[in-house]
Write an enzyme that holds these catalytic residues in place. Structure first.
Site, PDB file in Angstrom:
ATOM      1  N   GLU A 125     -11.567   2.602   6.267  1.00 47.67           N
ATOM      2  CA  GLU A 125     -10.469   2.833   7.209  1.00 47.67           C
ATOM      3  C   GLU A 125     -10.459   4.306   7.614  1.00 47.67           C
ATOM      4  OE1 GLU A 125      -5.898   1.289   7.715  1.00 47.67           O
ATOM      5  OE2 GLU A 125      -6.360   2.466   5.934  1.00 47.67           O
ATOM      6  N   GLN A 158      -9.477   1.101  -0.109  1.00 55.44           N
ATOM      7  CA  GLN A 158      -9.846   1.677   1.188  1.00 55.44           C
ATOM      8  C   GLN A 158     -10.255   3.131   0.993  1.00 55.44           C
ATOM      9  OE1 GLN A 158      -6.255   0.714   3.450  1.00 55.44           O
ATOM     10  NE2 GLN A 158      -7.384  -0.814   4.614  1.00 55.44           N
ATOM     11  N   GLU A 180       0.818  -1.211   0.000  1.00 54.18           N
ATOM     12  CA  GLU A 180       0.000   0.000   0.000  1.00 54.18           C
ATOM     13  C   GLU A 180       0.854   1.264   0.000  1.00 54.18           C
ATOM     14  OE1 GLU A 180      -3.513   2.045   2.750  1.00 54.18           O
ATOM     15  OE2 GLU A 180      -2.013   0.750   3.679  1.00 54.18           O
ATOM     16  N   ASP A 236      -5.526   2.820  -1.306  1.00 52.54           N
ATOM     17  CA  ASP A 236      -6.254   3.612  -0.327  1.00 52.54           C
ATOM     18  C   ASP A 236      -6.486   5.001  -0.937  1.00 52.54           C
ATOM     19  OD1 ASP A 236      -6.830   5.420   1.841  1.00 52.54           O
ATOM     20  OD2 ASP A 236      -6.119   3.885   3.240  1.00 52.54           O
TER      21      ASP A 236
END
Length: 261
Positions: A242, A206, A143, A178
């Site tokens: 998240e 995310q 990530e 993300d």
């Protein structure tokens, strides 16, 4: 229909960790993710997960020595033995929890370190870990993380992550995208989604509001638009929530009903 997973490390913190499984299920979540489940034995986590009727869709491999602020070991030369032990522990939990995805953190760049040496170590470690994970039926994820939240983190950009995945060339190594981090570092989220989702190299998404990392309906990023793009691109994976709720977790879930409509 888009699939959302509650992040139990950031959401439902008004409950003890193991109680968060039932709390997420009560709000309609079918999947959950978390950062580190290791404080509880895997059997205890599995019991709560099954009782709640939710799937564990993601967690992180051990990040190193948390008391020293470590944020992963994968790109740190000289720490290979610790990295391998952490992957073995993560795969044991993944098997016990029937969890298909494990996020492997790269780590912080030490002062004076050679980025090329770190990249070589990173790719070698990921190659080894992907081979270990393949036999367990687990996909490993890397990530890009913004350097405002984690100053000095090794991996920050989507193109960097995709280059690593292509270099390692393991079918079970993918990118965890993300959109909170992506917006802060690069922006242009719609075009990034259009560029990378069709490659098949994105294994998990995310979300969080930008810039305060609260509910997705707060801040500068229009998730109503983003969710429309994901439907258009026929994204079928999980979307991890998240974020840190501005108040109680359940009271801030108005956005979720609209996203599922």
């Amino acid at each position: 229909m888009l699939k959302f997973a509650a992040n139990l490390s950031m959401m439902y913190t008004e409950h003890a960790f193991l109680d968060r499984y039932a709390a997420a299920a009560a709000d309609g979540y079918a999947g959950v993710e978390c950062m580190f489940p290791y404080e509880a034995p895997a059997a205890f986590v599995r019991e709560r997960m099954d009782a709640a009727g939710v799937a564990q869709v993601l967690f992180n491999a051990p990040p190193g020595v948390t008391a020293r602020g470590e944020r992963g070991l994968a790109a740190l030369p000289g720490r290979q033995a610790e990295f391998q032990a952490g992957i073995e522990q993560a795969l044991c939990y993944a098997t016990a929890l029937s969890c298909a995805n494990v996020h492997v953190m790269a780590g912080l760049v030490p002062a004076g370190a050679s980025r090329q040496a770190m990249l070589d170590c990173y790719q070698d470690n990921l190659d080894w870990a992907a081979r270990e994970a393949r036999s367990a039926g687990v996909t490993l994820l890397i990530e890009p993380i913004n350097t405002r939240d984690i100053p000095g983190y090794f991996l920050n950009r989507q193109d960097e992550a995709h280059a690593v995945v292509q270099a390692v060339n393991a079918p079970n190594l993918k990118v965890q995208m993300d959109l909170y981090h992506c917006q802060i570092v690069e922006g242009d989220v719609t075009m990034k989604l259009r560029q990378y989702l069709p490659t098949g190299r994105v294994g998990h998404l995310q979300i969080a509001g930008v810039p305060l990392r609260q509910e997705p309906d707060r801040g500068e990023l229009d998730y109503g638009w983003v969710f429309g793009v994901l439907r258009e691109l026929q994204y079928g994976g999980w979307i991890g929530c998240e974020y840190r709720p501005a108040g109680s977790t359940s009271a801030g879930l108005r956005w979720l009903g609209a996203a599922r409509a």
